[in-house]
Scaffold this motif. Structure first.
Motif, mmCIF file in Angstrom:
data_model
loop_
_atom_site.group_PDB
_atom_site.id
_atom_site.type_symbol
_atom_site.label_atom_id
_atom_site.label_comp_id
_atom_site.label_asym_id
_atom_site.label_seq_id
_atom_site.Cartn_x
_atom_site.Cartn_y
_atom_site.Cartn_z
ATOM 1 N N GLU A 12 2.969 2.345 11.574
ATOM 2 C CA GLU A 12 3.686 2.545 10.304
ATOM 3 C C GLU A 12 2.679 2.750 9.189
ATOM 4 O OE1 GLU A 12 7.097 0.065 9.625
ATOM 5 O OE2 GLU A 12 7.045 -0.603 11.700
ATOM 6 N N ARG A 13 1.441 3.072 9.577
ATOM 7 C CA ARG A 13 0.366 3.237 8.606
ATOM 8 C C ARG A 13 -0.402 4.522 8.917
ATOM 9 N NH1 ARG A 13 -3.128 -1.955 9.491
ATOM 10 N NH2 ARG A 13 -3.929 -1.533 7.419
ATOM 11 N N ASN A 14 -0.758 5.260 7.869
ATOM 12 C CA ASN A 14 -1.574 6.454 8.057
ATOM 13 C C ASN A 14 -3.048 6.102 8.179
ATOM 14 O OD1 ASN A 14 0.584 8.259 7.959
ATOM 15 N ND2 ASN A 14 0.569 8.254 5.719
ATOM 16 N N SER A 15 -3.436 4.996 7.550
ATOM 17 C CA SER A 15 -4.830 4.563 7.617
ATOM 18 C C SER A 15 -4.882 3.039 7.530
ATOM 19 C CB SER A 15 -5.646 5.174 6.473
ATOM 20 O OG SER A 15 -5.388 4.488 5.267
ATOM 21 N N PHE A 16 -6.040 2.471 7.856
ATOM 22 C CA PHE A 16 -6.213 1.029 7.759
ATOM 23 C C PHE A 16 -6.264 0.564 6.306
ATOM 24 C CE2 PHE A 16 -7.779 1.450 12.179
ATOM 25 C CZ PHE A 16 -6.981 0.477 12.765
ATOM 26 N N GLY A 17 -6.348 1.496 5.383
ATOM 27 C CA GLY A 17 -6.312 1.152 3.960
ATOM 28 C C GLY A 17 -4.904 0.960 3.438
ATOM 29 N N ASP A 18 -3.897 1.392 4.190
ATOM 30 C CA ASP A 18 -2.500 1.238 3.767
ATOM 31 C C ASP A 18 -2.066 -0.211 3.948
ATOM 32 O OD1 ASP A 18 -2.444 3.953 3.335
ATOM 33 O OD2 ASP A 18 -1.390 4.411 5.204
ATOM 34 N N THR A 19 -1.647 -0.841 2.864
ATOM 35 C CA THR A 19 -1.206 -2.229 2.952
ATOM 36 C C THR A 19 0.300 -2.370 2.755
ATOM 37 O OG1 THR A 19 -1.715 -2.588 0.612
ATOM 38 C CG2 THR A 19 -3.431 -3.138 2.217
ATOM 39 N N VAL A 20 0.959 -1.298 2.383
ATOM 40 C CA VAL A 20 2.416 -1.266 2.257
ATOM 41 C C VAL A 20 2.933 -0.387 3.387
ATOM 42 C CG1 VAL A 20 4.330 -0.452 0.813
ATOM 43 C CG2 VAL A 20 2.386 -1.616 -0.240
ATOM 44 N N LEU A 21 3.978 -0.831 4.060
ATOM 45 C CA LEU A 21 4.560 -0.054 5.152
ATOM 46 C C LEU A 21 5.588 0.906 4.534
ATOM 47 C CD1 LEU A 21 4.954 -2.972 7.707
ATOM 48 C CD2 LEU A 21 3.009 -1.425 7.361
#
Length: 193
Positions: A12-21
């Motif tokens: 549910e994330r494009n990158s490991f930097g995404d913290t919001v789903l």
């Protein structure tokens, strides 16, 4: 956590930097605000995910106001007038109506820092809680080691804490709860009824 990693089947994330789903957040906004048009929900989404200030604490305070009060957005109403509406982020009246998700070992990469908090609690896909646990059997890993680990996370992966409402630390015997701006003295014992 690994199941939500980028490039995994259930990601549910494009990158490991995404913290919001993102996809779950958009679905929650639509579910909690069924009468509002898509443009209003898009504006609320932008306000939730855009950083307004240079400091973590200022961004967290701004988000907290949105969480508690809702987000005022202008939109065209059904009668064709334009006015302000409030977009809710959480159903405070019916907690079960919210999307709850606890993620173990949620990896966040920010800059050159790769960190993995023990548990991140998402409510409507916003990372509202972070739990750091230490092993009670390890003499060197007390509750304050968990506190210090959270301080490191706040410095190295601050994006995880923009939407944070609560931090919990535990060594398996004792647990304490605090906010992102709390020092050791303000981390209070977790008490049960």
């Amino acid at each position: 956590g690994p199941d939500l990693a980028p490039n995994e089947p259930g990601t549910e994330r494009n990158s490991f930097g995404d913290t919001v789903l993102v996809s779950r957040l958009r679905a929650a906004l639509k579910r909690l605000n069924p009468t509002l048009p898509a443009e209003a929900l898009d504006e609320a989404f932008r306000k939730i995910t855009a950083l307004q200030y240079p400091s973590l604490i200022a961004n967290n305070r701004a988000f907290h106001r949105m969480l508690v009060d809702g987000i005022a957005v202008e939109c065209r109403r059904k009668d064709d007038s334009i006015g302000a509406e409030i977009v809710r982020l959480i159903d405070f009246d019916d907690p079960d109506a919210n999307d709850w998700l606890a993620v173990n070992q949620f990896t966040v990469i920010e800059g050159q820092h790769n960190r993995r908090p023990d548990t991140v609690i998402f409510v409507n896909c916003l990372p509202l809680g972070v739990i750091e646990l230490k092993n009670a059997a390890d003499e060197n890993a007390d509750i304050w080691a968990a506190f210090n680990q959270l301080q490191t996370y706040k410095q190295q992966i601050p994006s995880l804490f923009v939407h944070n409402a609560v931090l919990i630390i535990s060594d398996g015997i004792e647990a304490r709860i605090g906010a992102i701006s709390a020092d050791k003295e303000r981390f209070m014992p977790w008490r049960t009824i």
